[in-house]
Design an enzyme around this catalytic site. Structure first.
Site, PDB file in Angstrom:
ATOM      1  CG  ASP A 143      -1.938  -1.100   1.225  1.00 23.84           C
ATOM      2  OD1 ASP A 143      -1.995  -1.837   0.226  1.00 23.84           O
ATOM      3  OD2 ASP A 143      -2.668  -1.250   2.221  1.00 23.84           O
ATOM      4  NE  ARG A 301      -2.138 -10.163  -0.435  1.00 24.88           N
ATOM      5  CZ  ARG A 301      -3.095 -10.056   0.466  1.00 24.88           C
ATOM      6  NH1 ARG A 301      -3.433  -8.861   0.908  1.00 24.88           N
ATOM      7  NH2 ARG A 301      -3.702 -11.104   0.933  1.00 24.88           N
TER       8      ARG A 301
END
Ligand code: F6P
Length: 408
Positions: A143, A301
């Site tokens: 993030d 991810r």
């Protein structure tokens, strides 16, 4: 180092989080640590006695190289919020008793802003009780929303994957001679760093996405549809990158308007997914064209086959720097990355007080967002581009990347 070391991983994984684990392990061993333990499933697993001796797992340099290249958290993860000491002192007493039983002197936690809350609370408890155990945070999150650091390990590789597949999807969108809108849903919760990284797809051979919707800017349905319509008058295939965390002006997540489930984790974070679907339905209904949503979801991810070499090297570096700092007497701090220059890109490590980092979300500054054009500015692109540079080839076996895995 006379005492032992323990390390854990916490929060959402990244493609390079194990490179930080490798950095902690290697540096601790090089500095003469007797034992380096790993907690499985973070502090929650530690409380349940889930501990491994990492030297039983990493037996050679090849294992270390495989560990670096293995996506997801090797030791497993958790989303566990430690209670305030005033509410539940027993949990701290249990943790410290277990740490003493293992003769731990150095505690490392690889994670994001919620995980840094654990380091903050444990280091404060150590100070309160006169414990000599040192607690250090190692930054990690796709993030990129940790305060005090230029960027976070994990972001560069996720950004590289997103920019690469955005280019591929844009190319795919050009095949039919019909009007279509493709919505790419990207993670990042309340910070738009990763969604902004879709702009990196813009290159000599690619126009880049047509619109980028960040959670920093309230979503306006009418304005959005007008903009898509306007772009579609110029080109048939429109590709839009949207953050999973975009919200309406009243604060509701756009995905809440659709069919997202209402589950919430220990830190009170809603599971965000379905934003792309909501927007695709909206576009199809309002403009009557073909509309498709692609949720990048966990792929972004864990795509270790396309990691950024810059990122994986820095992930290793922050792990090592945490051990060095703890060995030199630091506690209650997190390692940060400090950019020295953009061209050539140079970055070093520093340390920062955990109190200023835990639970704080660093969002994309408004001056890096081109609000009327639904885009990010050149400054954003200049910031992000160095972080996706260079590759580290996986170790391939029978045509597939080889990973190191941890049996439970
Ligand atoms: O913490 C990083 C993150 O990947 C966010 O971008 C995302 O919203 C969240 O984790 C998803 O978490 P989980 O895997 O627990 O659903």
């Amino acid at each position: 180092m006379s005492g032992n070391v323990i390390v854990g991983q916490s929060g959402g994984p990244t493609a390079v989080i194990n490179s930080s684990l490798a950095g902690v392990y290697k540096t601790a061993m090089d500095r003469g640590a007797n034992k380096v333990y790993g907690m499985q499933h973070g502090i929650q697993g530690f409380l349940n006695g889930q501990i491994v001796d990492l030297s039983d797992h990493i037996k050679s340099n090849l294992d270390l190289e495989l560990l670096k290249r293995t996506p997801s958290s090797y030791l497993g993860s958790c989303r566990y919020k430690l209670p305030e000491v005033s509410v539940n002192k027993e949990v701290y007493e249990t943790i410290f008793q277990k740490l003493h039983e293992l003769n731990i002197e150095y505690f490392f936690y690889i994670g994001g802003n919620d995980s840094m809350d654990t380091i903050k609370k444990l280091s404060e408890y150590a100070e309160m009780t006169g414990s000599h155990i040192r607690f250090m945070g190692v930054p990690k999150t796709i993030d990129n929303d940790l305060a005090a650091t230029d960027h976070t390990p994990g972001f560069g590789s996720a950004a590289k994957y997103i920019a690469s597949i955005t280019k591929e999807v844009i190319r795919d969108g050009l095949v039919y001679d019909i009007k279509s809108v493709t919505i790419l849903e990207i993670m990042g919760r309340n910070a738009g760093w990763l969604t902004g990284a879709a702009a990196l797809a813009k290159s000599e051979d690619c126009e880049g996405p047509d619109m980028i919707l960040l959670p920093e800017v309230p979503f306006d349905t009418k304005d959005f549809i007008q903009k898509v319509d306007e772009i579609q008058k110029r080109k048939k295939s429109v590709v839009i990158a949207v953050s999973e965390g975009v919200r309406l002006a009243d604060g509701r997540y756009v995905c809440e308007v659709g069919d997202a489930n209402g589950s919430v984790d220990a830190f009170g974070h809603k599971q965000l997914s379905g934003t792309g679907r909501v927007l695709a339905n909206l576009v199809a209904g309002e403009l009557g064209c073909k509309a498709r949503a692609i949720e990048f979801s966990t792929l972004q991810r864990c795509a270790s086959h396309i990691v950024s070499r810059t990122d994986i090297s820095e992930a290793f570096q922050v792990g090592g720097a945490a051990v060095k700092a703890a060995y030199e007497g630091e506690t209650g701090k997190m390692i940060t990355l400090k950019r020295v220059s953009d061209e050539p890109y140079q970055c070093t490590t520093d340390i920062y007080d955990i109190k200023a980092i835990a639970n704080v979300e660093k969002r994309v500054p408004m001056e890096w967002i081109d609000v009327p054009n639904y885009y990010v500015t050149q400054d954003f692109i200049n910031y992000a581009r160095p972080l996706i540079q260079a590759e580290l080839t996986p170790i391939m076996v029978e045509g597939l990347p080889r990973h190191l895995y941890c049996e439970e």
